[in-house]
Structures are given as C-alpha cells and as structure tokens.
Design an enzyme around this catalytic site. Structure first.
Site, PDB file in Angstrom:
ATOM      1  N   LYS A  44       0.860  -1.183   0.000  1.00  0.00           N
ATOM      2  CA  LYS A  44       0.000   0.000   0.000  1.00  0.00           C
ATOM      3  C   LYS A  44       0.899   1.237   0.000  1.00  0.00           C
ATOM      4  O   LYS A  44       1.976   1.220   0.619  1.00  0.00           O
ATOM      5  CB  LYS A  44      -0.876  -0.053   1.262  1.00  0.00           C
ATOM      6  CG  LYS A  44      -1.903   1.054   1.396  1.00  0.00           C
ATOM      7  CD  LYS A  44      -2.762   0.788   2.634  1.00  0.00           C
ATOM      8  CE  LYS A  44      -3.810   1.833   2.880  1.00  0.00           C
ATOM      9  NZ  LYS A  44      -4.657   1.509   4.050  1.00  0.00           N
ATOM     10  N   SER A 101      -9.558   1.267   3.130  1.00  0.00           N
ATOM     11  CA  SER A 101      -8.770   2.107   2.279  1.00  0.00           C
ATOM     12  C   SER A 101      -7.723   1.385   1.448  1.00  0.00           C
ATOM     13  O   SER A 101      -7.213   1.970   0.484  1.00  0.00           O
ATOM     14  CB  SER A 101      -8.058   3.163   3.141  1.00  0.00           C
ATOM     15  OG  SER A 101      -7.183   2.558   4.047  1.00  0.00           O
ATOM     16  N   SER A 123      -9.475  -1.315   7.159  1.00  0.00           N
ATOM     17  CA  SER A 123      -8.972  -1.098   5.799  1.00  0.00           C
ATOM     18  C   SER A 123      -8.269  -2.254   5.119  1.00  0.00           C
ATOM     19  O   SER A 123      -7.981  -2.172   3.924  1.00  0.00           O
ATOM     20  CB  SER A 123      -8.038   0.102   5.783  1.00  0.00           C
ATOM     21  OG  SER A 123      -8.801   1.267   5.693  1.00  0.00           O
TER      22      SER A 123
HETATM   23  N1  GLN Z   1     -12.986   3.445   7.051  1.00  0.00           N
HETATM   24  C1  GLN Z   1     -12.218   3.709   8.216  1.00  0.00           C
HETATM   25  C2  GLN Z   1     -11.761   5.150   8.239  1.00  0.00           C
HETATM   26  O1  GLN Z   1     -11.968   5.829   7.275  1.00  0.00           O
HETATM   27  C3  GLN Z   1     -11.044   2.775   8.315  1.00  0.00           C
HETATM   28  C4  GLN Z   1      -9.900   3.188   7.503  1.00  0.00           C
HETATM   29  C5  GLN Z   1      -8.665   2.381   7.791  1.00  0.00           C
HETATM   30  O2  GLN Z   1      -8.725   1.319   8.387  1.00  0.00           O
HETATM   31  N2  GLN Z   1      -7.537   2.918   7.388  1.00  0.00           N
HETATM   32  O3  GLN Z   1     -11.226   5.595   9.201  1.00  0.00           O
END
Ligand code: GLN
Length: 474
Positions: A77, A152, A176
């Site tokens: 990532k 994400s 994510s």
């Molecule tokens: N959807 C969650 C957020 O926007 C989790 C994102 C993540 O795990 N990086 O915070």
C-alpha cells in the site's frame, strides 16, 4: 499470462520443477498490470527494481540459499515506506516525497526474498472505506468495474484479486485490510495491535494502525505474519512475545464456541443477502458440531462514534507534520511562513482529510476535550472490557465484515456519515486491538463477493488462522 496461484506453496513447487522462475513471474505480472491499468490499482510499478530483485532471488534459489518468501511477488500500500522509492499515501501533499528509510515490514519481507512490485492506490492517508478519497481516483473492483474496491487498501486488494501480484500489504486502522478483502473475495488479516511494527508506516491514527496482509490463502497470511511480526527497536508499542511459526502449525481445530452479534441479523442497515449468508454459515458451523450462539452487544451504537472521534483526534495530530516546509508539496503561491502553511495544507489535502483534521482538532480543543475525546476514551475502555468478557466465554466472534457488498462508485461519496456507519463491524477489533480476519464466504446473487469476519483474543493469531483454514473448506 501468469496464472493466479492459490498459495506460495504452489509457486514454490513449480519453481522446484523448473517450470517457472521468479523473473518469469515478475514479467508476467508486469504485463498483466499494464493490461489492467484501467483498474487504477497501482500508483507506481517498480518495474526495473522488481526485475533486478527477481534475478537475484532466482540465483539464490539455484544456490539453495533463498529465504522463506522466495517466489512471493508482493505489492505494498502506498503508505508503507520503501527506501529510495516514492510514497504518497495517495495524497497531493506528499508530491515528490521519496522515503529515506524502509519500514520494518518491507525490510523483513526483502530479507526473506520477497519481490516488491509496486505501490498501490489507497484512500488519501488511509481515510475512507471505498478508495474514493484518493488523489489518484478510485480503484475499480475487478468483478464489476462500476463498483468500488473497498478501502482504504483498495489498490492492494484489487491487485491480488485481478492477479497483478501474488499478495499485498495493506494497513488497517478501522477495517482497511478486512473490508476491501471482503469486497474482492480475499483473505484479509489484521493482527493484534502490537504484533507488527508500525515503523515506516505513514501514520493515520497511531493507537489503531496495524499492517495486515491481503492474500488468496490462509497459508500465505500465516507465512507473511510470521515474517513480519515480532519486536522491533523502532516501535515501542510492540509486545515482547515470541513469534510462532504460524504457517507450520496450521492444524484442524477442535469444536469451538462462537458468538455472533444478534444485531447483525436484526438491523435494517444490513443487506438481506449478507444476513442470509451469515445464517447459512451459522448453520454449517452448527452442523459441524460447533456451538454458535447469538449475543447482545450493548455498545454497538457507540462503536462508530468512539472510533471516529479518536481516529480523527489522532489524525489531526499526526498530519500536523505536513506543513509545506519539511517535505512534500509546497504551494507556489506561498509568500511567508504562515501563508506557506495555510496554502500548502489547503491545496495539498483533499476534502475528506481536511474534514477529519478539523473534526479532530475540535474534539481535542480545550472547551470540548472532556465532552468528546476523554469520553470516547472511556467508551473505548468499556468496549474493550465487554469484548474481552465475550471472548472469555467464546473462542470467536463471527460477524459480516461489511453490512453490504461492494457498492457503486460515487454512491456514498456525498454523505460521509453513511460511509462511516459502514465500518460498524470492523471497528470493534480496532478499538480493542484484537486480531481479526475477513474470509471469503461466497457471492451474492449478482456475483459480488461476500466476506465474513472472525475476531479472537489478543495474540491468538494461530487459533484464528487454524480455524480460518478450516472455515474456508466448509
Ligand atoms: N474506514 C475507516 C476510516 O476511514 C477505516 C480506515 C482504515 O482502516 N484505514 O477511518
């Protein structure tokens, strides 16, 4: 075209028989990446580097001195630093930034002869659940290009889903790794907080952030975990607990006690096919002799608010380092120090990131700290205690990974609260630090992948992996 191997074991067998080489594999993936550029899964492909690295691994294999991950071609990532390579967290504000050191996870992967093929698209600073907040645009789901990848770590998931690499790393702050894995029909593991070093990971919310893997098999998740886990002098939040050889110890589990959240079947916010699928698996597990019981979780409605208050507070602090001075984007219209800060941050951050910095700053401000931040910390403690109590009585908590399968690109972008609520089932493990895994559990009537999630006790990844392997064969 290079095929999609179920696990590294298959790749290693073909290498042993002389049917493929690591260089050949990398060339195959590179071709497939350019043929699938429309998916938008990669922010950058490390073409030359990956080929040079593959040749080195091939020669080590010949000499019989290759590491555990020889043959593993992996994508990372774009918030995981790799020395000498760009890292952007899919944000304009990191334009031009090159990592000056590697994250511990990247160092450990390379030490075991994995080849890193590129950096994957993600939500900006990992803030999102659909990969639509990325400065570089959304990632498309390979099953249906009009739908999101999840987020994400959406690029990481689609890279594996479309066979553009063998496995990928993501980060999981509130889901994510697990949620995009479930949208793409893959295995997504978020280990216990404190199991894998965060050194060299671009921070979002430090008391939640964890590196996790997205793979096709549980065996690969086990192998990557054992390579990446364990103490690291650069991350003081790591537990000083030995790392088992997870991949060598996967064995069939004994009968288990499993709890599922009653609300995941009764809530109107959960898609009917997701509910029906959960029921199907509950029945399968019962038929196999496991005890599966509904439980009420009285803090369910507080999970998302507590998570977002705390994550945004931490984010507002972590992102204060992007000031247009130290590194990354600087507004060309800057005239003095204050205008450099203001303009660079206004122009460099996207809308969602700005919203979170403002909300995070608000909940930490003198007048509101007790009402929001301190209260959310107390709620976090209650959630942890209640979850621990459930996991004293039960081996696993079983929940859908997400309330619905991959949705249309553009559908929820306009209403952030709707997006935040879709994290309802993933943030429990994030707030408590517990390990959790999302497993592919069939498709809905439109052929979209559905995922189910298992949560267990801290540092019991071995049991989680054992049961996951068995679960996939149900
Ligand atoms: N959807 C969650 C957020 O926007 C989790 C994102 C993540 O795990 N990086 O915070």
């Amino acid at each position: 075209m290079v095929k999609s191997y179920a696990s590294l074991i298959e790749i290693k067998n073909e290498i042993k028989k002389g049917e493929i080489t690591v260089e050949g594999l990398v060339r195959g993936y590179l071709k497939k990446i350019s043929a699938n550029a429309h998916l938008n899964a990669f922010n950058e492909v490390f073409e030359q580097d990956a080929l040079v690295c593959a040749q080195k691994v091939d020669s080590k294999i010949k000499q019989g001195i290759a590491g555990k991950l020889a043959g593993m071609v992996i994508a990372i990532k774009d918030n995981i630093c790799y020395k000498g390579h760009k890292a952007s967290a899919s944000s304009k504000i990191l334009t031009g930034f090159t990592s000056v050191y590697s994250s511990t996870v990247v160092e450990r992967l390379i030490a075991e002869d994995a080849v890193i093929i590129g950096r994957c698209n993600c939500d900006e600073f990992a803030m999102g659940a659909s990969n639509e907040t990325s400065f570089f645009g959304p990632v498309k789901n390979h099953v249906d290009n009009t739908r999101v990848s999840g987020g994400s770590s959406g690029g990481s998931a689609v890279a594996v889903q479309a066979g553009l690499c063998h496995a990928a790393l993501g980060t999981d702050t509130g889901g994510s790794v697990r949620q995009p894995a479930s949208f793409c029909g893959l295995v997504g593991l978020k280990p216990t907080y404190g199991r894998i070093s965060r050194h060299g990971i671009i921070a979002y919310a430090s008391s939640f952030d964890q590196v996790g893997s997205i793979t096709r098999s549980v065996e690969d998740a086990a192998l990557l975990l054992e390579v990446m886990a364990g103490p690291d002098e650069y991350d003081s939040t790591l537990a000083d607990i030995g790392v088992p050889s997870y991949s060598n110890n996967i064995h069939p589990p004994s009968p288990k006690k499993i709890a599922y959240l009653q609300e995941s079947l009764s809530s109107p916010g959960v898609d009917s096919e997701v509910k029906a699928n959960l029921i199907k698996y509950i029945e399968k597990l019962r038929a196999e002799g496991h005890i599966v019981k509904p439980i009420a979780f009285e803090y369910l409605d507080y999970l998302v608010p507590a998570y977002y208050i705390l994550a945004m507070a931490e984010a507002s602090s972590n992102l204060s380092r992007y000031d247009g001075v130290h590194y990354g984007y600087r507004s060309p219209a800057s005239t003095d120090l204050i205008s450099t800060y203001k303009r660079s941050r206004s122009e460099g951050f996207g809308k969602e990131v700005k919203r979170r910095i403002m909300l995070g700053t608000f909940v930490l401000s003198a007048g509101y700290y007790d009402a929001y931040y301190a209260k959310a910390q107390k709620v976090r403690r209650l959630i942890r205690e209640k979850t621990d109590a459930i996991l004293k009585e039960y081996d696993f908590i079983l929940v859908p990974t997400a309330p619905e399968p991959a949705f249309q690109i553009g559908k929820v972008e306009k209403d952030p609260v709707v997006t935040y609520l879709s994290d309802i089932f993933t943030v429990q493990a994030s707030l408590t630090g517990a390990p959790a895994i999302s497993l592919p559990a069939g498709n809905n009537s439109k052929g979209l992948p559905l995922g189910l999630q298992l949560i267990t006790r801290h540092f019991e990844e071995q049991e989680l992996l054992n049961f996951s392997k068995y679960f996939l064969e149900l």
